[in-house]
Design a protein around this motif. Structure first.
Motif, PDB file in Angstrom:
ATOM      1  N   MET A 125      -8.960   7.516  -0.914  1.00  0.00           N
ATOM      2  CA  MET A 125      -7.688   7.022  -0.417  1.00  0.00           C
ATOM      3  C   MET A 125      -7.709   5.506  -0.508  1.00  0.00           C
ATOM      4  O   MET A 125      -7.763   4.814   0.504  1.00  0.00           O
ATOM      5  CB  MET A 125      -7.494   7.478   1.027  1.00  0.00           C
ATOM      6  CG  MET A 125      -7.341   8.971   1.154  1.00  0.00           C
ATOM      7  SD  MET A 125      -5.736   9.476   0.500  1.00  0.00           S
ATOM      8  CE  MET A 125      -5.735  11.200   0.953  1.00  0.00           C
ATOM      9  N   LEU A 126      -7.700   5.006  -1.715  1.00  0.00           N
ATOM     10  CA  LEU A 126      -7.760   3.563  -1.902  1.00  0.00           C
ATOM     11  C   LEU A 126      -6.551   3.084  -2.687  1.00  0.00           C
ATOM     12  O   LEU A 126      -5.890   3.865  -3.357  1.00  0.00           O
ATOM     13  CB  LEU A 126      -9.034   3.181  -2.665  1.00  0.00           C
ATOM     14  CG  LEU A 126     -10.348   3.451  -1.935  1.00  0.00           C
ATOM     15  CD1 LEU A 126     -11.519   3.273  -2.869  1.00  0.00           C
ATOM     16  CD2 LEU A 126     -10.488   2.526  -0.732  1.00  0.00           C
ATOM     17  N   ILE A 127      -6.297   1.785  -2.583  1.00  0.00           N
ATOM     18  CA  ILE A 127      -5.194   1.192  -3.328  1.00  0.00           C
ATOM     19  C   ILE A 127      -5.825   0.393  -4.470  1.00  0.00           C
ATOM     20  O   ILE A 127      -6.260  -0.742  -4.255  1.00  0.00           O
ATOM     21  CB  ILE A 127      -4.368   0.244  -2.435  1.00  0.00           C
ATOM     22  CG1 ILE A 127      -4.186   0.820  -1.037  1.00  0.00           C
ATOM     23  CG2 ILE A 127      -3.049  -0.123  -3.092  1.00  0.00           C
ATOM     24  CD1 ILE A 127      -3.192   1.901  -0.899  1.00  0.00           C
ATOM     25  N   SER A 168       0.825  -1.205   0.000  1.00  0.00           N
ATOM     26  CA  SER A 168       0.000   0.000   0.000  1.00  0.00           C
ATOM     27  C   SER A 168       0.860   1.256   0.000  1.00  0.00           C
ATOM     28  O   SER A 168       0.562   2.224  -0.696  1.00  0.00           O
ATOM     29  CB  SER A 168      -0.903   0.014   1.235  1.00  0.00           C
ATOM     30  OG  SER A 168      -1.702  -1.142   1.256  1.00  0.00           O
ATOM     31  N   LEU A 170      -6.124  -2.596   5.796  1.00  0.00           N
ATOM     32  CA  LEU A 170      -4.884  -1.812   5.837  1.00  0.00           C
ATOM     33  C   LEU A 170      -4.853  -0.891   7.052  1.00  0.00           C
ATOM     34  O   LEU A 170      -5.746  -0.078   7.255  1.00  0.00           O
ATOM     35  CB  LEU A 170      -4.759  -0.979   4.551  1.00  0.00           C
ATOM     36  CG  LEU A 170      -3.580  -0.002   4.495  1.00  0.00           C
ATOM     37  CD1 LEU A 170      -2.253  -0.735   4.547  1.00  0.00           C
ATOM     38  CD2 LEU A 170      -3.642   0.856   3.242  1.00  0.00           C
ATOM     39  N   HIS A 228      -5.412  -3.455  -5.104  1.00  0.00           N
ATOM     40  CA  HIS A 228      -5.699  -4.376  -4.001  1.00  0.00           C
ATOM     41  C   HIS A 228      -7.196  -4.693  -3.926  1.00  0.00           C
ATOM     42  O   HIS A 228      -8.028  -3.947  -4.428  1.00  0.00           O
ATOM     43  CB  HIS A 228      -5.256  -3.767  -2.669  1.00  0.00           C
ATOM     44  CG  HIS A 228      -3.764  -3.663  -2.562  1.00  0.00           C
ATOM     45  ND1 HIS A 228      -3.137  -3.283  -1.414  1.00  0.00           N
ATOM     46  CD2 HIS A 228      -2.778  -3.883  -3.450  1.00  0.00           C
ATOM     47  CE1 HIS A 228      -1.830  -3.271  -1.600  1.00  0.00           C
ATOM     48  NE2 HIS A 228      -1.585  -3.622  -2.836  1.00  0.00           N
ATOM     49  N   ALA A 238      -0.344   8.195   0.564  1.00  0.00           N
ATOM     50  CA  ALA A 238      -1.269   9.082   1.271  1.00  0.00           C
ATOM     51  C   ALA A 238      -2.398   8.276   1.903  1.00  0.00           C
ATOM     52  O   ALA A 238      -2.794   8.525   3.038  1.00  0.00           O
ATOM     53  CB  ALA A 238      -1.836  10.125   0.310  1.00  0.00           C
ATOM     54  N   ALA A 239      -2.888   7.275   1.157  1.00  0.00           N
ATOM     55  CA  ALA A 239      -3.957   6.435   1.696  1.00  0.00           C
ATOM     56  C   ALA A 239      -3.466   5.656   2.906  1.00  0.00           C
ATOM     57  O   ALA A 239      -4.137   5.588   3.935  1.00  0.00           O
ATOM     58  CB  ALA A 239      -4.462   5.476   0.628  1.00  0.00           C
ATOM     59  N   ALA A 240      -2.286   5.070   2.786  1.00  0.00           N
ATOM     60  CA  ALA A 240      -1.743   4.307   3.910  1.00  0.00           C
ATOM     61  C   ALA A 240      -1.559   5.211   5.117  1.00  0.00           C
ATOM     62  O   ALA A 240      -1.864   4.838   6.246  1.00  0.00           O
ATOM     63  CB  ALA A 240      -0.413   3.672   3.506  1.00  0.00           C
ATOM     64  N   GLU A 295       1.934   1.893  -3.392  1.00  0.00           N
ATOM     65  CA  GLU A 295       0.902   2.243  -4.363  1.00  0.00           C
ATOM     66  C   GLU A 295       0.332   3.627  -4.089  1.00  0.00           C
ATOM     67  O   GLU A 295       0.164   4.431  -4.980  1.00  0.00           O
ATOM     68  CB  GLU A 295      -0.253   1.223  -4.315  1.00  0.00           C
ATOM     69  CG  GLU A 295       0.086  -0.158  -4.828  1.00  0.00           C
ATOM     70  CD  GLU A 295       0.246  -0.192  -6.344  1.00  0.00           C
ATOM     71  OE1 GLU A 295      -0.209   0.751  -7.009  1.00  0.00           O
ATOM     72  OE2 GLU A 295       0.826  -1.157  -6.845  1.00  0.00           O
ATOM     73  N   ASN A 296      -0.014   3.889  -2.852  1.00  0.00           N
ATOM     74  CA  ASN A 296      -0.679   5.132  -2.496  1.00  0.00           C
ATOM     75  C   ASN A 296      -0.330   5.497  -1.056  1.00  0.00           C
ATOM     76  O   ASN A 296      -1.077   5.207  -0.133  1.00  0.00           O
ATOM     77  CB  ASN A 296      -2.198   4.960  -2.667  1.00  0.00           C
ATOM     78  CG  ASN A 296      -2.948   6.252  -2.473  1.00  0.00           C
ATOM     79  OD1 ASN A 296      -2.374   7.243  -2.018  1.00  0.00           O
ATOM     80  ND2 ASN A 296      -4.225   6.256  -2.804  1.00  0.00           N
TER      81      ASN A 296
END
Lengths: 307, 518
Positions: free
Chosen positions: B104-106, A170, B117, B109, A176-178, A173-174
């Motif tokens: 705010m997603l991956i 994660s 997460l 996944h 900011a989201a994590a 990939e992103n």
């Protein structure tokens, strides 16, 4: 006679593939977390010279391996500090690390040229190594080969089936989201790059303690760059890394046996690099890149309040 | 008497517990004040709307409450306790969840992996597998149906939002912040979302949602706070206020609604844009447009309705020369311009207001001046072919900045520091000031506030009045209906319906957007 030749080529394939495998596994973790580390070549060669020197002093190659791992890890911290903490350009930092490693290893290694070292012994696995054909190919190696083999499923499992693995992927990939979900982006990236450094160091130790048990300046000869290509070739998956590393190892191993057929040595020596260029050409096409799924945040520093 | 008062207060405390209180919040970004001494309160069991224009500081304020930004000044109380929110993790631990405007997603996944997460107490091995059961329970309880194994990139935007909401519910959030939750939803999806939010509020959760749509505030919220230029200018129970008052507070002056502006229609018979059976591929190499044909006449606005991803983007890119046309012809002002370069197409009098304005409309790090002349810098009077004529460019830009009411500290400010509305005004200034014959406008008001939207609609109408043909691509049906003369609906790369705007029903178009033929 024929069979023996095949056995020796395949055995050599595994040995030639092992440093590539170790390096690639490490780089996969770094890149999966979003950090491109082009310093593999530098960390690997520093690992090689460190392992060689410390084995000369202590007489124990395992001390050499440990020292190489530590040096590889330390060097990766330089890259982490620049690219994660200072949010610098990862390409520049990685290239600098490679140049730094190549230069410093040459300086340190001056006194060790021409010396020989006690190499890591082969360890034949008792029953298994007696299996006809497969036994001598797979089960008559040193412990580092087995270690690298064991790491493949372990690192795959961690990456895809555990909590840490989800965090790593994660963050790559992103971030900011994590981050919004409370994952420590900086720590995760540091750990992954460090893992890459340690494994690159061990890969270097393998070169100077097993593959060619002596110190030659620049002995990595571009293997660090092959690792970068292999990381992409394996689509950032440890299982595929095994295939890729042994494929390249095979090209390396077959050289010695093709020589008698009259193919010029220089052409043969070119093969791994040619393959590297081909792989990199293949994946630079944007469409392919999208399909194979490079980590979306690869190479991009993360900063929380960036506007 | 006194006693009764006390009793009343006690009672109020039971029924309306203040769960979030922010006092005197100030936050600045490199010289720009985003929030200034903001006081904000939200109560359990209520839906609280935070209303304001773009750049009013709504998102900044909520990002502070979620621990993403640290305030320069001010105090935050959550459930009666003073807290310091150093990171989103602190906020999550206090039961705060946030659904961001940009999800705010991956995407690669699975749904379950996205939800697990960063989840506290998730198991180390097979974490995603082990939450599936609980995930399905929660999703059916709130009517948020989802397949836990689906990869997020395969989901529709509405479904992705469900994942975001489930993420917060899974963490036991009882304070939920939603940033512009409806800007990406179709009308039925919006309805469902509000149903879910009401249900959550009835359970005693605190719901805060950021919006600039007055309609939503009136329909859904119990309380409303209006922000303008970083300050709270108004706060009230929703039932005690009305649309007009809110709009006035939000913009700082009276607002004319579209319906009050009327729709001056005049269509001439001179065709400006003729699209003939074109087929175009998308980024993945699949057919995005199949044999699409239509025309736009002088002085006509043609609206292109449809859910994002049904070929609108590819259509716009094909017309403006950014994407190869596989088959078919594009004629502009009678000239065949199929697969010509963007500069050539622009040269004949085509202006392009692109979607994703920051990505494709401007160069974020260049100044206002440089962005304004981005199309014309290479010819006189902007340059002599080698040197730029800065004196002229400065005067020219200053003129446009005044004319288009672009708010910028100065002409050298990098455009990325401006708000969305001002960025869009810069793009319009650049594109419209040269009297185009054809305007391709793609989501021209997406994410903009009322004042900016109103301004941009006015500009488009003006151009129409001057005889420009306009192709308007938008997901906002109200916008399409109020501006267009004719409407076409795109679905999976084909035109599934065509209407005169005056005769079309919004419900009918809504159904067509979902692929149901009329």
């Amino acid at each position: 006679m024929e069979v023996e030749l095949i056995i020796s080529v395949l055995k050599l394939t595994m040995e030639a593939g092992t440093p590539l495998l170790l390096g690639t596994l490490g780089e996969i973790y770094a890149e999966r977390s979003g950090v491109l580390n082009l310093g593999v070549e530098g960390m690997m060669i520093m690992g090689a010279v460190t392992a060689f020197a410390s084995t000369i002093y202590t007489g124990n190659p395992w001390v050499g391996v440990a020292a190489a791992a530590a040096v590889g890890g330390l060097m990766s911290l330089i890259h982490s500090f620049i690219s994660i903490t200072l949010k610098g350009n990862q390409i520049v930092s990685g290239l600098a690390l490679t140049m730094f490693g190549l230069g410093l290893s040459g300086l340190i290694g001056k006194n060790y040229i021409g010396l020989t070292v006690r190499r890591i012994n082969e360890f034949s696995i008792p029953a298994l190594s007696k299996i006809p054909f497969l036994g001598p190919i797979i089960f008559q190696h040193d412990l580092l080969v087995y270690l690298s083999l064991a790491l493949v499923p372990i690192m795959w499992f961690i990456l895809f089936k555990t909590r840490i693995g989800i965090n790593i992927r994660s963050v790559g990939e992103n971030p900011a989201a994590a981050d919004t979900l409370g994952v420590n982006v900086v720590l995760t990236r540091y750990l992954c790059v460090f893992t890459g450094g340690v494994l690159a160091g061990v890969a270097g130790a393998y070169l100077s303690l097993v593959y060619t048990p002596e110190w030659i300046e620049g002995m990595t000869a571009g293997k660090g760059w092959i690792v970068i290509a292999l990381t992409i070739f394996s689509t950032w998956n440890p299982l595929n890394a095994l295939v890729g590393a042994y494929l390249f190892g095979g090209i390396d191993a077959i050289q010695f046996n093709l020589q008698p057929l009259g193919i010029p040595v220089n052409v043969l020596k070119m093969l791994p690099y040619l393959m590297t260029i081909i792989v990199l050409l293949m994946v630079t096409r944007k469409t392919i890149r999208k399909k194979i799924g490079a980590p979306a945040a690869l190479g991009i520093p993360y900063s929380r309040e960036e506007k | 008497m006194r006693r009764r008062n006390e009793f009343k207060e006690m009672n109020e405390n039971i029924y309306s517990e203040v769960t979030v209180e922010m006092k005197g919040i100030t936050k600045t970004f490199t010289g720009v004040v985003a929030n200034y001494k903001v006081d904000f309160k939200a109560e359990a069991g209520k839906i609280h709307a935070v209303l304001g224009e773009n750049g009013a500081g709504k998102t900044t304020l909520m990002n502070i409450l979620y621990g993403i930004y640290q305030p320069d000044e001010g105090e935050i109380f959550v459930k009666g306790r003073r807290v310091k929110l150093k990171s989103p993790r602190d906020a999550i631990n206090l039961g705060i969840g946030m659904v961001h405007q940009h999800f705010m997603l991956i995407p690669p996944h699975s749904v379950a992996e996205n939800i697990v997460l960063g989840l506290k107490g998730s198991s180390f091995f097979y974490p995603a597998e082990k939450i599936k059961k609980k995930l399905l329970e929660i999703s059916s309880k709130y009517g948020l149906e989802i397949n836990p194994d689906a990869k997020v990139w395969q989901l529709s935007v509405g479904e992705q939002q469900r994942v975001e909401i489930l993420k917060t519910l899974f963490r036991g959030s009882d304070i939920l912040i939603l940033d512009e939750p409806t800007s990406v939803l179709t009308p039925p999806e919006t309805k469902n979302l509000f149903k879910t939010l009401k249900k959550m509020a009835d359970e005693g959760k605190t719901i805060i949602f950021i919006t600039h749509k007055l309609e939503e505030v009136m329909n859904v919220s119990d309380e409303v706070t209006v922000l303008r230029e970083g300050k709270v200018v108004f706060t009230s129970e929703t039932s005690k206020t009305n649309k007009k008052e809110l709009a006035k507070e939000m913009v700082g002056r009276e607002i004319l609604f579209n319906s009050e502006l009327g729709n001056g229609k005049f269509v001439k018979d001179r065709v400006s844009l003729e699209v003939e059976k074109i087929s175009v591929l998308n980024d993945k190499g699949l057919l995005a447009l199949k044999n699409v044909s239509f025309t736009v006449s002088e002085g006509e606005i043609l609206g292109v309705a449809g859910v994002a991803g049904n070929g609108q983007k590819e259509l716009v890119e094909a017309i403006t020369g950014l994407r190869k046309v596989l088959k078919g012809k594009i004629k502009i002002l009678g000239k065949d311009l199929t697969n010509k370069s963007p500069r050539e197409i622009h040269g004949i009098g085509v202006s392009h207001i692109p979607e994703e304005r920051v990505k494709t409309g401007i160069v974020p790090n260049l100044s206002v001046m440089e962005n304004v002349v981005l199309r014309d810098y290479y010819h006189p009077p902007f340059s002599n072919g080698f040197f730029l004529n800065w004196k002229f460019i400065r005067a020219y830009t200053q003129n446009l900045v005044d004319q288009y009411r672009i708010l910028t500290p100065n002409l050298n400010t990098p455009v990325k520091l401006l708000s969305g509305g001002n960025i869009q005004r810069i793009i319009l200034a650049r594109e419209i000031s040269r009297h185009p014959k054809l305007i391709i406008a793609s989501h021209p008001t997406y994410g903009l506030d009322i004042a900016a939207t109103e301004h941009i609609h006015k500009l488009l109408r003006e151009q129409k009045g001057k005889g420009a043909a306009v192709l308007l691509v938008s997901e906002d049906l109200d916008e399409i209906m109020s501006l267009s003369d004719r409407v076409i609906v795109l679905f999976r790369g084909e035109i599934i319906g065509e209407f005169k705007a005056s005769e079309a029903k919004i419900e009918e178009i809504g159904l067509m957007m979902a692929g149901v033929k009329g």
